[in-house]
Design a protein around this motif. Structure first.
Motif, PDB file in Angstrom:
ATOM      1  N   GLU A  32      -7.086  54.757 120.827  1.00 10.92           N
ATOM      2  CA  GLU A  32      -7.490  55.330 119.768  1.00 10.92           C
ATOM      3  C   GLU A  32      -7.673  54.718 118.137  1.00 10.92           C
ATOM      4  O   GLU A  32      -8.806  55.367 117.695  1.00 10.92           O
ATOM      5  CB  GLU A  32      -5.568  56.683 119.344  1.00 10.92           C
ATOM      6  N   LYS A  35     -11.531  54.380 119.209  1.00 10.63           N
ATOM      7  CA  LYS A  35     -11.994  55.389 118.406  1.00 10.63           C
ATOM      8  C   LYS A  35     -12.181  55.571 117.224  1.00 10.63           C
ATOM      9  O   LYS A  35     -13.562  55.734 116.114  1.00 10.63           O
ATOM     10  CB  LYS A  35     -11.076  57.246 118.578  1.00 10.63           C
ATOM     11  N   THR A  36     -11.019  55.048 116.259  1.00 10.15           N
ATOM     12  CA  THR A  36     -11.332  55.120 114.788  1.00 10.15           C
ATOM     13  C   THR A  36     -12.247  54.133 113.907  1.00 10.15           C
ATOM     14  O   THR A  36     -12.960  53.973 113.318  1.00 10.15           O
ATOM     15  CB  THR A  36     -10.035  54.649 114.212  1.00 10.15           C
ATOM     16  N   GLU A  38     -15.092  53.124 116.149  1.00 12.37           N
ATOM     17  CA  GLU A  38     -16.753  53.462 116.664  1.00 12.37           C
ATOM     18  C   GLU A  38     -16.957  54.865 115.130  1.00 12.37           C
ATOM     19  O   GLU A  38     -18.126  54.849 114.137  1.00 12.37           O
ATOM     20  CB  GLU A  38     -16.632  54.387 117.819  1.00 12.37           C
ATOM     21  N   LYS A  39     -15.610  55.472 114.688  1.00 14.49           N
ATOM     22  CA  LYS A  39     -16.101  56.590 113.765  1.00 14.49           C
ATOM     23  C   LYS A  39     -16.389  55.591 112.606  1.00 14.49           C
ATOM     24  O   LYS A  39     -17.065  56.913 112.053  1.00 14.49           O
ATOM     25  CB  LYS A  39     -14.494  56.747 113.588  1.00 14.49           C
ATOM     26  N   ALA A  40     -15.165  54.886 112.056  1.00 13.58           N
ATOM     27  CA  ALA A  40     -16.037  54.077 111.142  1.00 13.58           C
ATOM     28  C   ALA A  40     -17.427  53.474 110.995  1.00 13.58           C
ATOM     29  O   ALA A  40     -17.562  52.982 109.598  1.00 13.58           O
ATOM     30  CB  ALA A  40     -14.125  52.974 110.561  1.00 13.58           C
ATOM     31  N   GLY A  41     -18.311  53.681 112.268  1.00 13.68           N
ATOM     32  CA  GLY A  41     -19.084  52.274 112.032  1.00 13.68           C
ATOM     33  C   GLY A  41     -19.448  50.961 113.012  1.00 13.68           C
ATOM     34  O   GLY A  41     -20.434  50.377 112.943  1.00 13.68           O
ATOM     35  N   VAL A 105     -15.804  55.037 124.331  1.00 12.72           N
ATOM     36  CA  VAL A 105     -16.057  55.233 122.784  1.00 12.72           C
ATOM     37  C   VAL A 105     -17.950  55.192 123.767  1.00 12.72           C
ATOM     38  O   VAL A 105     -18.371  54.261 124.216  1.00 12.72           O
ATOM     39  CB  VAL A 105     -16.296  53.974 122.104  1.00 12.72           C
ATOM     40  N   ASN A 282     -10.788  51.600 109.587  1.00 13.29           N
ATOM     41  CA  ASN A 282     -11.801  51.886 108.413  1.00 13.29           C
ATOM     42  C   ASN A 282     -12.491  50.992 107.394  1.00 13.29           C
ATOM     43  O   ASN A 282     -13.406  51.624 106.925  1.00 13.29           O
ATOM     44  CB  ASN A 282     -11.176  53.136 108.144  1.00 13.29           C
ATOM     45  N   GLU A 285     -16.615  50.643 107.424  1.00 13.47           N
ATOM     46  CA  GLU A 285     -17.267  51.478 106.600  1.00 13.47           C
ATOM     47  C   GLU A 285     -17.063  50.841 104.662  1.00 13.47           C
ATOM     48  O   GLU A 285     -18.257  50.705 104.564  1.00 13.47           O
ATOM     49  CB  GLU A 285     -15.890  52.676 105.960  1.00 13.47           C
TER      50      GLU A 285
END
Length: 336
Positions: A32, A35-36, A38-41, A105, A282, A285
């Motif tokens: 998890e 995943k976070t 990857e989502k954050a860039g 990911v 995060n 970002e």
């Protein structure tokens, strides 16, 4: 983050969407968390290290079992529980971690081996490649306690490790090393000649302390700070555009200013763990937003113009990286 700014970067022959990589962290066994990131860039993820001591222990257990029991019985050896290491991940479980991370990911997943001799590294490097890792980071670290071993012997041993693994795996190899070598530039070139596709500068040395009350040797884990990154900044600047390999900056990255500095010095990518442990996944970002803000303020739309702009080779006054800077700095001190 301003999407009009192109942050695409190259590292170890891999095309990354940004220059920021999550370096090896105890959190990288948590899917998890990945995943976070990857989502954050995040551009790529380095998995926690598998330590040579874990591999050696597992092989010793296998040898013992083969010596006293039939070959058929070896399949019952609970290797997952052998020398699970600081992250609770043993040699066999590490391969599953690589496989799971790759399924979780879409960004490149870089495995990590931490050790100091050839030992069983080659075998596990091959297994890690088969598990699907996009690249392998060799975190070579030793404390030379034997005073009869020369620096040349130590360096030759490191080169042997790289050359040995290069013969048996096709995925890109990065070498993460410490700054404590007499001729860093020469060693860097030798590592590249031996098969390294990139260098990570630098490994953090976890040194012991002394408890003066209990007369005991102690140690504690501490997150890096910005001042620790200065020596890496210097050597990134000195090696950029002078060696044919990727350069990743590591240590001391806590805000976007450090990211900008490393890229200006010539880093292809910038790695961070401490900032993400302090501020959460995060925070990627914030680092990217800051980088984009800096580029936008200078009306630059990608990293090409700024990367390496302050490297030793690019600067007209490159003495700033050399001894004259030290003399100037010492002479500038005035007590209050």
């Amino acid at each position: 983050m301003n999407q009009k700014i192109d942050l695409t970067s190259q590292y170890l022959g891999l095309t990354l969407k940004t220059p920021i990589i999550a370096s090896a962290s105890p959190m990288h066994t948590d899917m998890e968390y990945l995943k976070t990131l990857e989502k954050a860039g995040i551009a790529a993820i380095v998995l926690p290290s598998l330590f040579q001591e874990q591999i050696d222990y597992a092989f010793e257990e296998l040898d013992t079992l083969h010596h006293y029991h039939s070959a058929e019985a070896s399949s019952y050896l609970p290797i997952d529980n052998i020398a699970s290491g600081p992250y609770g991940v043993g040699p066999e479980a590490y391969l599953k971690l690589v496989e799971t991370a790759k399924k979780t990911v879409s960004v490149p997943v870089i495995a990590s081996l931490n050790g100091y001799t050839n030992s069983a590294w080659v075998e596990y490097a091959k297994l890690i490649q088969e598990a699907g890792a996009d690249a392998l980071e060799l975190n070579i670290f030793s404390v030379p306690t034997n005073i009869n071993i020369s620096s040349q012997q130590i360096e030759d041993g490191y080169i042997s490790i790289i050359a040995n693994i290069r013969k048996h795996v096709d995925i890109p190899l990065a070498v993460k090393l410490s700054p404590y070598f007499t001729s860093m530039g020469n060693l860097a070139q030798r590592m590249i000649d031996a098969g390294a596709n990139g260098l990570v500068l630098f490994n953090r040395i976890m040194s012991p302390d002394i408890d003066i009350q209990n007369l005991d040797i102690t140690s504690r884990y501490s997150l890096s700070n910005m001042s620790e990154g200065l020596i890496a900044l210097q050597w990134i600047g000195l090696l950029a555009r002078r060696v044919n390999a990727s350069l990743a900056a590591s240590t001391g990255v806590d805000d976007y200013q450090q990211v900008v500095k490393y890229l200006l010095a010539g880093a292809d990518t910038v790695m961070t763990t401490s900032a993400l442990l302090r501020h959460g996944p995060n925070y990627v970002e914030a680092l990217l937003d800051g980088l984009c803000m800096w580029l936008k303020a200078r009306q630059q739309t990608d990293l090409k113009l700024m990367r390496g702009q302050m490297s030793w080779q690019k600067l007209k006054n490159n003495q700033a990286y050399e001894r004259s800077h030290y003399i100037k700095l010492v002479g500038s001190f005035h007590p209050k």
